[in-house]
Scaffold this motif. Structure first.
Motif, PDB file in Angstrom:
ATOM      1  N   ASN A   1      -4.292   3.171  -1.956  1.00 56.90           N
ATOM      2  CA  ASN A   1      -3.626   4.473  -1.941  1.00 56.90           C
ATOM      3  C   ASN A   1      -4.584   5.569  -2.385  1.00 56.90           C
TER       4      ASN A   1
ATOM      5  N   ASP B   1      -6.510   0.759  -6.946  1.00 57.03           N
ATOM      6  CA  ASP B   1      -5.176   1.253  -7.298  1.00 57.03           C
ATOM      7  C   ASP B   1      -4.874   0.924  -8.757  1.00 57.03           C
TER       8      ASP B   1
ATOM      9  N   GLU C   1       0.824  -1.213   0.000  1.00 56.35           N
ATOM     10  CA  GLU C   1       0.000   0.000   0.000  1.00 56.35           C
ATOM     11  C   GLU C   1       0.856   1.261   0.000  1.00 56.35           C
ATOM     12  N   GLU C   2       2.009   1.173   0.651  1.00 52.33           N
ATOM     13  CA  GLU C   2       2.861   2.351   0.770  1.00 52.33           C
ATOM     14  C   GLU C   2       3.547   2.686  -0.560  1.00 52.33           C
TER      15      GLU C   2
END
Length: 379
Positions: A296, A151, A120-121
């Motif tokens: 995100n 995403d 996710e980062e």
């Protein structure tokens, strides 16, 4: 009912889609099978829709627009029809089972698989592409957007990598066709696989492929085409090479109307409305106790999908509460993307997906925010 399950299928369609399907059912014959008016009318609708979709996705040859019943069938044809034992494929953990299961089936036949990872980062680990490349790498297969988080994948970057190394580039556009403009020619897409029943606003049972010139795919199905009756093999020329049997002419008529509606309304306008609704909901719930949102949301380029869990409740329980108490329709559980669930660490819990249409309203979103606030407070 507040319908927020548009990533599965768009429920609300333009009136023109309903009208087109009804008219086709009352007037269409079998395309390409006869010389009478009913058959000619059907043939014209099918050809016009091929031409429309080829232009819509920036394909380079109308006859290379192939009709299927959905993305899954398209991906099976593209994957099984282009790979053989000894080939190697690079794909991603973001994939839906419509990509994974055909690839796993080919793996049993001797095809090697490698996966780009996701967090996710950081998103998708594009920097690992070079390290995954092998001498026998034949294809790069990926989704355009995760059906789980919304995403996006950078298709332009992936296409450049595929072109540089002479790879087939097969794309699953299930979640983006009708949401974002897709340029098959510019991005070097070998095969674009799409479905009609989601954001293209067409009926279920419609879908297709846009195949680049020079890309050869073996048929998955064999049968009648209306031409070359005495040839024991499928015709060599597309679309007949990959289309066996009677097409879903009625559905294709509805798909044509759906795409025309998108062009008339404006794809940018439609996407802007949907993303505004998603952002409205995200802002309204992100700070609620117990809410865990996946994906995100720092980037504006994403699909109108919001996926979450509430405390440690099973996602099916939350989804059922939303529907039975508040008449809000969502998708829960596993979302046919097992590797993505592993990356998000919610395999056992699953997750609750809210997916938006431009036919949804701000009032519906506000009611959904209130419902989640109540469930959050009840803990």
């Amino acid at each position: 009912m507040i319908y927020l399950d548009n990533a599965a299928t768009s429920q609300k369609k333009p009136q023109a889609v309903y009208d087109a399907v009804l008219y086709a059912m009352g007037h269409m014959g079998n395309a390409g099978r006869a010389t009478h008016a009913a058959s000619h009318g059907s043939s014209k609708t099918v050809f016009d829709t091929r031409a429309l979709l080829t232009k819509f996705f920036h394909g380079d040859k109308i006859s290379n627009c192939i009709f299927t019943k959905n993305s899954t069938e398209s991906l099976n044809i593209a994957i099984q029809g282009s790979l053989k034992a000894g080939d190697h494929v690079i794909t991603t953990v973001m994939e839906h089972n419509s990509v994974l299961r055909p690839l796993y089936a080919m793996e049993k036949r001797g095809v090697e698989l490698s996966f780009l990872q996701y967090t996710e980062e950081q998103g998708l680990d594009y920097d690992s592409l070079d390290s995954l490349l092998q001498k026998n790498t034949k294809a790069l297969v990926c989704t355009h957007a995760s059906n789980l988080t919304g995403d996006m994948v950078d298709l332009e970057r992936m296409g450049e990598f595929a072109k540089k190394h002479g790879l087939l580039f097969i794309v699953d556009a299930s979640q983006t066709a009708g949401v974002y403009e897709i340029d098959c020619t510019k991005w070097g897409i070998s095969v674009l696989c799409f479905t009609g029943h989601k954001s293209l606003l067409g009926p279920q049972g419609t879908g297709g492929m846009i195949i680049a010139s020079g890309v050869d795919i073996a048929p998955l199905s064999f049968g009648g085409t209306g031409v070359e009756t005495y040839n024991p093999d499928m015709p060599l020329e597309n679309p007949n090479h990959l289309e066996a049997g009677t097409l879903n002419g009625h559905g294709i008529a509805g798909l044509h109307a759906g795409v025309e509606y998108i062009l008339e309304t404006g794809i940018d306008k439609i996407r802007s409305i949907e993303l505004d609704l998603m952002e409205r909901m995200y802002t309204g719930i992100v700070h609620l106790p117990g809410i865990r949102i996946y994906g995100n949301f720092k980037t504006g380029k994403r699909c109108p999908i919001l996926n979450l869990n509430l405390y440690d409740y099973d996602s099916a329980v939350v989804s059922d509460e939303l529907f039975t108490r508040f008449s809000i329709a969502t998708r829960s559980g596993g979302h046919c993307a097992p590797l993505m669930h592993e990356a998000l660490k919610n395999v056992n819990q699953g997750s609750v997906r809210f997916s938006f249409s431009h036919f949804n309203t701000k009032e519906e979103v506000d009611q959904t925010i209130e419902a989640l606030r109540i469930l959050s407070e009840e803990g």
